[in-house]
Design a protein around this motif. Structure first.
Motif, PDB file in Angstrom:
ATOM      1  N   ASP A   1     -18.429  19.729  29.929  1.00  0.00           N
ATOM      2  CA  ASP A   1     -17.754  19.289  31.157  1.00  0.00           C
ATOM      3  C   ASP A   1     -18.764  18.707  32.142  1.00  0.00           C
ATOM      4  O   ASP A   1     -18.487  17.705  32.809  1.00  0.00           O
ATOM      5  CB  ASP A   1     -17.013  20.461  31.803  1.00  0.00           C
ATOM      6  CG  ASP A   1     -15.807  20.907  31.005  1.00  0.00           C
ATOM      7  OD1 ASP A   1     -15.291  20.102  30.208  1.00  0.00           O
ATOM      8  OD2 ASP A   1     -15.366  22.061  31.183  1.00  0.00           O
TER       9      ASP A   1
ATOM     10  N   ARG B   1     -19.507   8.995  33.871  1.00  0.00           N
ATOM     11  CA  ARG B   1     -18.212   8.500  34.357  1.00  0.00           C
ATOM     12  C   ARG B   1     -18.232   6.984  34.448  1.00  0.00           C
ATOM     13  O   ARG B   1     -17.264   6.307  34.075  1.00  0.00           O
ATOM     14  CB  ARG B   1     -17.897   9.103  35.729  1.00  0.00           C
ATOM     15  CG  ARG B   1     -17.429  10.551  35.705  1.00  0.00           C
ATOM     16  CD  ARG B   1     -17.141  11.054  37.115  1.00  0.00           C
ATOM     17  NE  ARG B   1     -16.325  10.102  37.848  1.00  0.00           N
ATOM     18  CZ  ARG B   1     -16.563   9.717  39.110  1.00  0.00           C
ATOM     19  NH1 ARG B   1     -17.593  10.198  39.779  1.00  0.00           N
ATOM     20  NH2 ARG B   1     -15.751   8.859  39.704  1.00  0.00           N
TER      21      ARG B   1
ATOM     22  N   ARG C   1     -18.783  14.936  33.823  1.00  0.00           N
ATOM     23  CA  ARG C   1     -18.673  14.784  35.279  1.00  0.00           C
ATOM     24  C   ARG C   1     -19.845  14.026  35.879  1.00  0.00           C
ATOM     25  O   ARG C   1     -19.769  13.571  37.026  1.00  0.00           O
ATOM     26  CB  ARG C   1     -18.560  16.165  35.941  1.00  0.00           C
ATOM     27  CG  ARG C   1     -17.169  16.785  35.848  1.00  0.00           C
ATOM     28  CD  ARG C   1     -17.046  17.959  36.798  1.00  0.00           C
ATOM     29  NE  ARG C   1     -17.897  19.070  36.381  1.00  0.00           N
ATOM     30  CZ  ARG C   1     -17.465  20.117  35.683  1.00  0.00           C
ATOM     31  NH1 ARG C   1     -16.192  20.192  35.328  1.00  0.00           N
ATOM     32  NH2 ARG C   1     -18.284  21.091  35.354  1.00  0.00           N
TER      33      ARG C   1
END
Length: 360
Positions: free
Chosen positions: A208, A217, A212
């Motif tokens: 995760d 991204r 992030r």
């Protein structure tokens, strides 16, 4: 030839070569994947129109999966090919060519999302697309962790929201701004669920925290955007011919910048190539510091951009006999039209360039 046909032909543009320094690759089971997917598509009865089924049958969904995810395990890769077939059918039958309103599409996409959220409960109003998506979601449980299934569901939510936004513009009298269009199309192209599937198909895990990271991204959004812009470049003639559709990056640039269509094409190619240059530089930076799972993810993003173009270069879906001939040089070019490292003046994506490490 009718006057409308003459107008559409006059608006068509020659194909342009693409800059993509990612080497090609292909899963060896592409043909078998496609045969499986076509049998599944007919069994699901996604479309009753034989002409539409014939158009879908030549799309080579197995080839698309094989070129974009050559590293994939066969069974989950088959689910990816089936998902491509379902989303293409949904796009044609419910979105692009049916004249659906945003209201109607909001209802259909909400039912589709409920099938993902509660796949064991059949809805009373299940369409063929909803029923097929429900089955695919249950099959995914064999290969995906709970976290990966959650990511896939949220990625589909991104896609569905884009479809509703797209439908609202298809009923509008004009075209969106460039900034809005770029945001809309990176969602509505359907790339969010595709990139969410890479872990599941490849059998690797990305943390995760890694997803992030603003650089990761940005890389993910750049992948969505490159695929959406590449699609606009090679599919515009087909959309004009079949649906008289000018919701396309070239036409949005033409409107916003007050230029003619051929000038807009040149500008879009330069924009696209500048983003490709950014993508390659950022991928190198992220990979240098990445663990194995993130390295595989970044390689998967790069391969999707290349594989999508390899598939499109041979896909009959986008052939338009009335279009101008492609200039000599073929589908590929060795260098970008624009290699600037300055951000494009598009607010929604200008932040990508700020994720690069400073040059000393």
């Amino acid at each position: 030839m009718t006057r409308l046909s003459e107008q559409r032909t006059a608006q068509q543009l020659p194909a342009v070569p693409f800059y993509c320094p990612v080497p090609p690759a292909r899963h060896r089971s592409g043909k078998a994947l496609n045969e499986r997917t076509l049998r599944w598509m007919r069994h699901q009865r996604l479309d009753e129109d034989e002409r539409q089924l014939a158009r879908l049958a030549v799309c080579d969904f197995g080839g698309l999966a094989a070129a974009t995810m050559p590293y994939g395990r066969l069974e989950p890769l088959t689910l990816m090919a089936k998902l491509h077939a379902l989303l293409f059918s949904l796009d044609d039958a419910v979105c692009d060519e049916s004249g659906a309103t945003a209201d109607l599409l909001a209802q259909e996409t909400s039912r589709l999302m409920r099938a993902l959220e509660a796949p064991d409960v059949r809805g009373a109003d299940d369409s063929p697309h909803t029923a097929a998506l429900r089955r695919l979601r249950r099959e995914l449980e064999r290969y995906a962790t709970a976290r990966q299934l959650g990511r896939f569901t949220e990625a589909m939510r991104v896609y569905m929201s884009g479809l509703v936004w797209e439908a609202s513009w298809r009923r509008a009298p004009g075209l969106p701004s460039l900034d809005d269009y770029v945001t809309l199309w990176m969602r509505a192209i359907g790339m969010a669920p595709s990139t969410a599937m890479m872990e599941i198909v490849g059998g690797f895990t990305v943390s995760d925290d890694a997803l992030r990271d603003t650089r990761v991204r940005a890389l993910t959004e750049i992948t969505w955007t490159l695929v959406s812009w590449d699609n606009d470049l090679y599919s515009r003639n087909k959309e004009l011919a079949r649906a008289d559709d000018d919701l396309n990056l070239i036409d949005v640039v033409r409107q916003e910048q007050g230029c003619d269509t051929h000038q807009a094409l040149v500008r879009v190619v330069a924009m696209r190539d500048r983003v490709m240059v950014l993508f390659e530089r950022m991928a190198r930076e992220v990979t240098r510091e990445a663990d194995e799972g993130l390295r595989q993810y970044v390689r998967g993003l790069r391969q999707f951009v290349r594989g999508h173009l390899d598939w499109a270069s041979a896909c009959p879906r986008y052939a338009t006999p009335s279009a101008p001939r492609t200039p000599t040089g073929g589908w590929w070019k060795p260098a970008p039209a624009d290699d600037s490292t300055e951000p494009l003046p598009i607010p929604t994506i200008a932040w990508w360039w700020g994720q690069l490490a400073p040059v000393h």
